[in-house]
Design a protein around this motif. Structure first.
Motif, PDB file in Angstrom:
ATOM      1  N   LEU A 195      22.807  63.609  50.065  1.00  0.00           N
ATOM      2  CA  LEU A 195      21.783  63.761  49.037  1.00  0.00           C
ATOM      3  C   LEU A 195      22.242  63.198  47.699  1.00  0.00           C
ATOM      4  O   LEU A 195      21.487  62.499  47.002  1.00  0.00           O
ATOM      5  N   TRP A 196      23.493  63.505  47.322  1.00  0.00           N
ATOM      6  CA  TRP A 196      24.020  63.017  46.047  1.00  0.00           C
ATOM      7  C   TRP A 196      23.985  61.495  46.008  1.00  0.00           C
ATOM      8  O   TRP A 196      23.475  60.900  45.054  1.00  0.00           O
ATOM      9  N   ASP A 197      24.518  60.862  47.052  1.00  0.00           N
ATOM     10  CA  ASP A 197      24.597  59.401  47.058  1.00  0.00           C
ATOM     11  C   ASP A 197      23.224  58.755  47.101  1.00  0.00           C
ATOM     12  O   ASP A 197      23.000  57.706  46.481  1.00  0.00           O
ATOM     13  N   SER A 198      22.275  59.366  47.823  1.00  0.00           N
ATOM     14  CA  SER A 198      20.930  58.805  47.910  1.00  0.00           C
ATOM     15  C   SER A 198      20.238  58.847  46.552  1.00  0.00           C
ATOM     16  O   SER A 198      19.602  57.870  46.126  1.00  0.00           O
ATOM     17  N   ILE A 199      20.349  59.989  45.850  1.00  0.00           N
ATOM     18  CA  ILE A 199      19.741  60.111  44.517  1.00  0.00           C
ATOM     19  C   ILE A 199      20.477  59.219  43.522  1.00  0.00           C
ATOM     20  O   ILE A 199      19.847  58.555  42.672  1.00  0.00           O
ATOM     21  N   ASP A 200      21.806  59.199  43.613  1.00  0.00           N
ATOM     22  CA  ASP A 200      22.623  58.357  42.733  1.00  0.00           C
ATOM     23  C   ASP A 200      22.212  56.891  42.855  1.00  0.00           C
ATOM     24  O   ASP A 200      21.990  56.194  41.856  1.00  0.00           O
ATOM     25  N   PHE A 201      22.069  56.432  44.108  1.00  0.00           N
ATOM     26  CA  PHE A 201      21.730  55.022  44.305  1.00  0.00           C
ATOM     27  C   PHE A 201      20.314  54.712  43.846  1.00  0.00           C
ATOM     28  O   PHE A 201      20.074  53.704  43.168  1.00  0.00           O
ATOM     29  N   ILE A 202      19.358  55.550  44.218  1.00  0.00           N
ATOM     30  CA  ILE A 202      17.961  55.220  43.938  1.00  0.00           C
ATOM     31  C   ILE A 202      17.663  55.269  42.438  1.00  0.00           C
ATOM     32  O   ILE A 202      16.691  54.668  41.968  1.00  0.00           O
ATOM     33  N   GLU A 203      18.527  55.937  41.675  1.00  0.00           N
ATOM     34  CA  GLU A 203      18.294  56.001  40.224  1.00  0.00           C
ATOM     35  C   GLU A 203      18.345  54.609  39.595  1.00  0.00           C
ATOM     36  O   GLU A 203      17.455  54.231  38.839  1.00  0.00           O
ATOM     37  N   ASP A 204      19.392  53.814  39.917  1.00  0.00           N
ATOM     38  CA  ASP A 204      19.496  52.492  39.288  1.00  0.00           C
ATOM     39  C   ASP A 204      20.088  51.428  40.203  1.00  0.00           C
ATOM     40  O   ASP A 204      20.398  50.326  39.754  1.00  0.00           O
ATOM     41  N   GLY A 205      20.267  51.744  41.501  1.00  0.00           N
ATOM     42  CA  GLY A 205      20.801  50.759  42.435  1.00  0.00           C
ATOM     43  C   GLY A 205      22.302  50.626  42.395  1.00  0.00           C
ATOM     44  O   GLY A 205      22.858  49.745  43.054  1.00  0.00           O
ATOM     45  N   VAL A 206      22.967  51.515  41.664  1.00  0.00           N
ATOM     46  CA  VAL A 206      24.430  51.472  41.541  1.00  0.00           C
ATOM     47  C   VAL A 206      24.974  52.865  41.823  1.00  0.00           C
ATOM     48  O   VAL A 206      24.413  53.864  41.357  1.00  0.00           O
ATOM     49  N   LEU A 207      26.055  52.933  42.563  1.00  0.00           N
ATOM     50  CA  LEU A 207      26.670  54.212  42.872  1.00  0.00           C
ATOM     51  C   LEU A 207      27.747  54.571  41.866  1.00  0.00           C
ATOM     52  O   LEU A 207      28.486  53.702  41.395  1.00  0.00           O
ATOM     53  N   GLY A 208      27.802  55.849  41.507  1.00  0.00           N
ATOM     54  CA  GLY A 208      28.947  56.343  40.749  1.00  0.00           C
ATOM     55  C   GLY A 208      28.751  56.484  39.259  1.00  0.00           C
ATOM     56  O   GLY A 208      29.680  56.896  38.562  1.00  0.00           O
ATOM     57  N   ASN A 209      27.583  56.158  38.728  1.00  0.00           N
ATOM     58  CA  ASN A 209      27.425  56.245  37.276  1.00  0.00           C
ATOM     59  C   ASN A 209      26.269  57.149  36.857  1.00  0.00           C
ATOM     60  O   ASN A 209      25.741  57.020  35.755  1.00  0.00           O
ATOM     61  N   ILE A 210      25.882  58.079  37.720  1.00  0.00           N
ATOM     62  CA  ILE A 210      24.729  58.917  37.419  1.00  0.00           C
ATOM     63  C   ILE A 210      25.156  60.187  36.692  1.00  0.00           C
ATOM     64  O   ILE A 210      26.220  60.756  36.952  1.00  0.00           O
ATOM     65  N   ASN A 211      24.351  60.602  35.745  1.00  0.00           N
ATOM     66  CA  ASN A 211      24.436  61.947  35.175  1.00  0.00           C
ATOM     67  C   ASN A 211      23.392  62.764  35.924  1.00  0.00           C
ATOM     68  O   ASN A 211      22.213  62.766  35.579  1.00  0.00           O
ATOM     69  N   MET A 212      23.830  63.431  36.989  1.00  0.00           N
ATOM     70  CA  MET A 212      22.894  64.061  37.922  1.00  0.00           C
ATOM     71  C   MET A 212      22.026  65.098  37.229  1.00  0.00           C
ATOM     72  O   MET A 212      20.808  65.165  37.463  1.00  0.00           O
ATOM     73  N   SER A 213      22.612  65.909  36.383  1.00  0.00           N
ATOM     74  CA  SER A 213      21.858  66.958  35.722  1.00  0.00           C
ATOM     75  C   SER A 213      20.751  66.378  34.855  1.00  0.00           C
ATOM     76  O   SER A 213      19.601  66.827  34.894  1.00  0.00           O
ATOM     77  N   ALA A 214      21.100  65.342  34.071  1.00  0.00           N
ATOM     78  CA  ALA A 214      20.106  64.724  33.194  1.00  0.00           C
ATOM     79  C   ALA A 214      19.010  64.037  33.998  1.00  0.00           C
ATOM     80  O   ALA A 214      17.823  64.095  33.638  1.00  0.00           O
ATOM     81  N   PHE A 215      19.391  63.384  35.105  1.00  0.00           N
ATOM     82  CA  PHE A 215      18.395  62.675  35.910  1.00  0.00           C
ATOM     83  C   PHE A 215      17.411  63.659  36.545  1.00  0.00           C
ATOM     84  O   PHE A 215      16.206  63.428  36.541  1.00  0.00           O
ATOM     85  N   ILE A 216      17.919  64.761  37.062  1.00  0.00           N
ATOM     86  CA  ILE A 216      17.024  65.753  37.670  1.00  0.00           C
ATOM     87  C   ILE A 216      16.092  66.341  36.614  1.00  0.00           C
ATOM     88  O   ILE A 216      14.909  66.573  36.871  1.00  0.00           O
ATOM     89  N   ASP A 217      16.619  66.533  35.395  1.00  0.00           N
ATOM     90  CA  ASP A 217      15.765  67.041  34.316  1.00  0.00           C
ATOM     91  C   ASP A 217      14.636  66.079  33.993  1.00  0.00           C
ATOM     92  O   ASP A 217      13.580  66.493  33.494  1.00  0.00           O
ATOM     93  N   SER A 218      14.844  64.777  34.275  1.00  0.00           N
ATOM     94  CA  SER A 218      13.826  63.775  33.956  1.00  0.00           C
ATOM     95  C   SER A 218      12.721  63.699  35.008  1.00  0.00           C
ATOM     96  O   SER A 218      11.698  63.050  34.790  1.00  0.00           O
ATOM     97  N   LEU A 219      12.937  64.349  36.149  1.00  0.00           N
ATOM     98  CA  LEU A 219      11.978  64.260  37.246  1.00  0.00           C
ATOM     99  C   LEU A 219      10.836  65.258  37.059  1.00  0.00           C
ATOM    100  O   LEU A 219      10.985  66.290  36.400  1.00  0.00           O
ATOM    101  N   SER A 220       9.703  64.953  37.672  1.00  0.00           N
ATOM    102  CA  SER A 220       8.519  65.819  37.549  1.00  0.00           C
ATOM    103  C   SER A 220       8.605  66.963  38.549  1.00  0.00           C
ATOM    104  O   SER A 220       7.868  67.033  39.530  1.00  0.00           O
ATOM    105  N   LEU A 221       9.548  67.864  38.286  1.00  0.00           N
ATOM    106  CA  LEU A 221       9.746  69.063  39.082  1.00  0.00           C
ATOM    107  C   LEU A 221       9.497  70.286  38.209  1.00  0.00           C
ATOM    108  O   LEU A 221       9.600  70.207  36.980  1.00  0.00           O
ATOM    109  N   THR A 222       9.218  71.416  38.812  1.00  0.00           N
ATOM    110  CA  THR A 222       9.124  72.646  38.039  1.00  0.00           C
ATOM    111  C   THR A 222      10.504  73.002  37.504  1.00  0.00           C
ATOM    112  O   THR A 222      11.534  72.593  38.065  1.00  0.00           O
ATOM    113  N   ASP A 223      10.539  73.747  36.430  1.00  0.00           N
ATOM    114  CA  ASP A 223      11.825  74.157  35.858  1.00  0.00           C
ATOM    115  C   ASP A 223      12.650  74.928  36.881  1.00  0.00           C
ATOM    116  O   ASP A 223      13.881  74.781  36.956  1.00  0.00           O
ATOM    117  N   GLU A 224      11.979  75.749  37.667  1.00  0.00           N
ATOM    118  CA  GLU A 224      12.690  76.547  38.669  1.00  0.00           C
ATOM    119  C   GLU A 224      13.377  75.646  39.693  1.00  0.00           C
ATOM    120  O   GLU A 224      14.538  75.868  40.067  1.00  0.00           O
TER     121      GLU A 224
END
Length: 727
Positions: A684-713
């Motif tokens: 899951l980590w690598d799939s989300i990491d890659f799909i964010e910008d096409g590059v592995l290893g440079n994601i701020n996972m917490s910030a990226f998830i906060d940017s998604l249209s999900l409920t706060d919960e």
């Protein structure tokens, strides 16, 4: 037939005794002292050839010679009764009346399939029948009544048979002599062969060829259903409520009408096997309509269609109440392998329609219609799986395919699957009946618990992707179907045009692949090896991690008190885990790592949120998930997504589909968080990491998830699951 009949038997028996005394006491007399030795069947036959079966009057020698024991020195007369050299007609013989313990001296599981005295002794068949006033009940509730009815040929529907004027006097005049329990001689002739059943047309008195399935081989089906009625005397109607009803299922848009005859107990669904052992054929999927599987389909074309599930135990406890404990049968019927059919039946019985838990014919009809639907068991009801167009699916979606594959994985050929036991089956169009995963799918002998043994399994998926699994003993059976139909390497090895390529689907419930870390799309340069402390794949194999020696699937999913539910937790009606029922978890998860229902439920909630985050991450690149094959769509959610190169170019198109593959894989493995938590988190980590910008290893996972249209919960839960760095 009547008292005169029994008097004739008495004369035959006395005559036989005289022959016995004369023969064995004179010129045929054998050793009277010294070592006890065998004398052979010929000596026995000299005296006992005229001895009659006490119920039928037939020679017991003639019966014995029809049995599988005949001609076997170790299993002949003296195999059961003991050596006869000291017998001499009136002298001692070791086992004059061999019991089940004597049978088990040979049928011990080593030289033959094991029988169990305790299984029969604890069954309802061994309980004496106490009713003394209702003559027709003796037809099935006494040994002689059952045998005599089968000899006379009076079987089947209530009005034509049990009220027949020729049969009831036999019961009435001789009932005091009847044994009030079902015993060995009820079902077996002398020598062990099962008794043959006749069927007589009450109108003509002639024996009819009653054969609802032309491929039946033996009489076990007839014998069992002579009391546990499924069809009337000539196989033209079901035995059920006796009333006509219209089902809630449809065939090509038209409701299906069912006609049935009645037997005694026509108001009690749990005493009518058609309510659980019959799938109404025309309610099967016509490739477009809602399909319902109303019951188990008996394999009438096999030698042991009843015993292949029930053995000598028989007791299923289908009728639910506080005094009847769960059995393997009720557990299975409540499981996903049975499409939760028991729950559907009991819900119909408990409904207020026609009275809550009432016994009447309309309630029987209601229960008979209830069954497995696409909601409760899509894996069994969604398609007409025995259709020739579904041969590639039969290995896991039919009991026939499962059993044939497990018997010979290397030589398995779906075109050889035989579904002749399904009504109106043809090799091209299949049948309107469907199978569930029956006992005989996994068991070579369910009565003794013997499992099929495919050995270590090796799979070749599309595009020459291969995976080999170790020998997991009993869990090999689970691995056979729970490893998916594709792996991440199916994408990597593909030579297809990723600018216009349908999604390569992992398929469903691929838990074994996650457990062994073999199924996912693994990105280059990343480590997916299980850490040294990971032990789930060793359960049931390593001695110190075993409650059972049948591998990790059995070790986790079948060590609860209700093994054939195949679950290791209990949940409330909201889906929250309330109890861990598997007995293996607490052997490792202790102290700091103690596993509680609350912790596991929280982990499941976080896992689902992380998968949801992955789906929304794909949406940021114009790829939308929908719970319908092929699962990934364009914005309109009706056109399947095919241009994987559109996102980051052709060089990274496989990695884009790989991210979609991992998210879909885990979305269809609801227990992935428990099967192999590190492996699935990395996918899951690598799939989300890659799909964010096409590059592995440079994601701020917490910030990226906060940017998604999900409920706060869900954001909080997804971040809690994935953490701040790659697991």
């Amino acid at each position: 037939m009547s008292k005169k009949y029994f008097s004739s038997l008495l004369v035959i028996a006395l005559f036989s005794l005289c022959l016995t005394l004369i023969g064995c006491g004179s010129e045929n007399r054998v050793g009277v002292s010294g070592e006890i030795t065998k004398v052979g069947d010929t000596k026995c036959n000299q005296c006992h050839s005229a001895t009659a079966d006490r119920i039928t009057g037939e020679s017991i020698v003639a019966q014995y010679q029809k049995s599988a024991h005949y001609g076997n020195d170790n299993a002949g007369c003296e195999g059961c009764h003991g050596a006869g050299s000291q017998h001499n007609g009136i002298g001692p013989i070791p086992y004059p009346k061999p019991d089940l313990a004597r049978c088990e001296s040979c049928h011990n599981g080593t030289v033959a399939k094991k029988t169990s005295a305790s299984k029969w002794a604890n069954s309802n068949h061994a309980k004496p029948y106490e009713e003394t006033t209702n003559d027709p009940c003796y037809r099935c509730h006494t040994s002689e009544g059952a045998v005599l009815a089968n000899i006379l040929g009076y079987t089947g529907d209530k009005d034509n048979v049990l009220l027949n004027s020729a049969y009831r006097p036999v019961l009435s005049m001789n009932r005091d002599q009847f044994k009030k329990e079902i015993n060995c001689e009820t079902c077996h002739e002398h020598g062990g062969k099962i008794r043959t059943v006749k069927a007589t047309d009450p109108a003509t008195g002639k024996v009819v060829a009653w054969d609802p399935n032309k491929n039946r081989l033996v009489d076990e089906f007839d014998l069992c259903t002579s009391c546990h009625n499924l069809y009337n005397f000539n196989g033209t109607k079901l035995i059920a409520s006796g009333k006509t009803f219209t089902t809630t299922a449809y065939r090509d848009g038209v409701p299906v009408t069912v006609n049935s005859d009645k037997f005694y107990h026509e108001t009690a669904w749990f005493r009518i096997i058609a309510t659980t052992h019959y799938d109404i054929p025309d309610s099967g999927r016509g490739m477009s309509n809602e399909s319902v599987i109303q019951g188990y389909v008996i394999r009438k074309n096999e030698p042991n269609p009843c015993m292949e599930c029930h053995g000598h135990n028989f007791t299923t406890n289908t009728r639910p109440d506080t005094t009847r404990p769960s059995t393997i049968y009720t557990d299975w019927a409540k499981s996903a392998h049975a499409g939760h059919i028991y729950e559907a039946k009991y819900a119909a019985y408990s409904s207020t329609t026609y009275g809550k838990r009432q016994r009447n014919q309309d309630k029987v009809n209601l229960v008979m219609q209830a069954g497995v639907t696409n909601t409760t068991g899509a894996g069994w009801a969604y398609y007409n799986w025995d259709h020739s167009q579904r041969q590639s699916c039969q290995r896991c979606h039919t009991a026939t395919g499962v059993s044939n594959f497990l018997n010979n994985p290397a030589g398995y050929n779906a075109a050889s699957n035989n579904f002749a036991h399904l009504e109106n089956y043809s090799s091209f169009s299949g049948s309107r009946q469907n199978e569930l995963l029956y006992c005989w799918g996994c068991h070579s002998n369910a009565g003794t618990g013997d499992l099929r043994d495919p050995g270590a399994l090796n799979f070749t998926y599309s595009n020459n992707a291969t995976v080999s699994y170790p020998d997991l003993k009993g869990s090999n059976i689970c691995i056979a179907c729970h490893t998916g139909r594709e792996t991440g390497d199916s994408i990597k090895n593909s030579l297809g045009n990723f600018s216009s390529l349908q999604f390569i689907n992992s398929h469903y419930l691929a838990a074994g692949g996650q457990l062994f870390g073999t199924t996912g799309y693994e990105y280059e340069g990343k480590n997916y090896t299980n850490p040294a402390y990971f032990k789930h794949d060793k359960i049931g194999i390593t001695e110190t991690l075993s409650l059972t020696q049948n591998g990790p699937c059995v070790g986790c999913h079948m060590t609860s008190d209700n093994s054939h539910l195949f679950t290791n937790v209990k949940k409330d009606n909201t889906g929250k885990i309330t109890e861990i029922t598997s007995k293996i978890c607490s052997s490792c998860h202790t102290g700091t790592y103690e596993l509680t229902a609350e912790k596991l439920s929280e982990e499941e909630e976080h896992y689902k949120a992380a998968i949801e985050a992955g789906k929304i991450a794909m949406e940021t690149k114009g790829i939308y998930f929908k719970e319908t094959f092929p699962y990934w769509y364009e914005y309109n959610r009706s056109t399947s997504f095919r241009n994987w190169a559109m996102v980051f170019g052709k060089s990274k198109a496989k990695d884009v589909m790989g991210a979609a593959f991992n998210i879909n894989l885990l979305a269809h493995d609801p227990g992935g968080y428990a099967h192999n938590r590190i492996y699935v988190k990395r996918l899951l980590w690598d799939s989300i990491d890659f799909i964010e910008d096409g590059v592995l290893g440079n994601i701020n996972m917490s910030a990226f998830i906060d940017s998604l249209s999900l409920t706060d919960e869900k954001k909080v839960a997804a971040k809690a699951y994935l953490g701040n760095s790659r697991p």
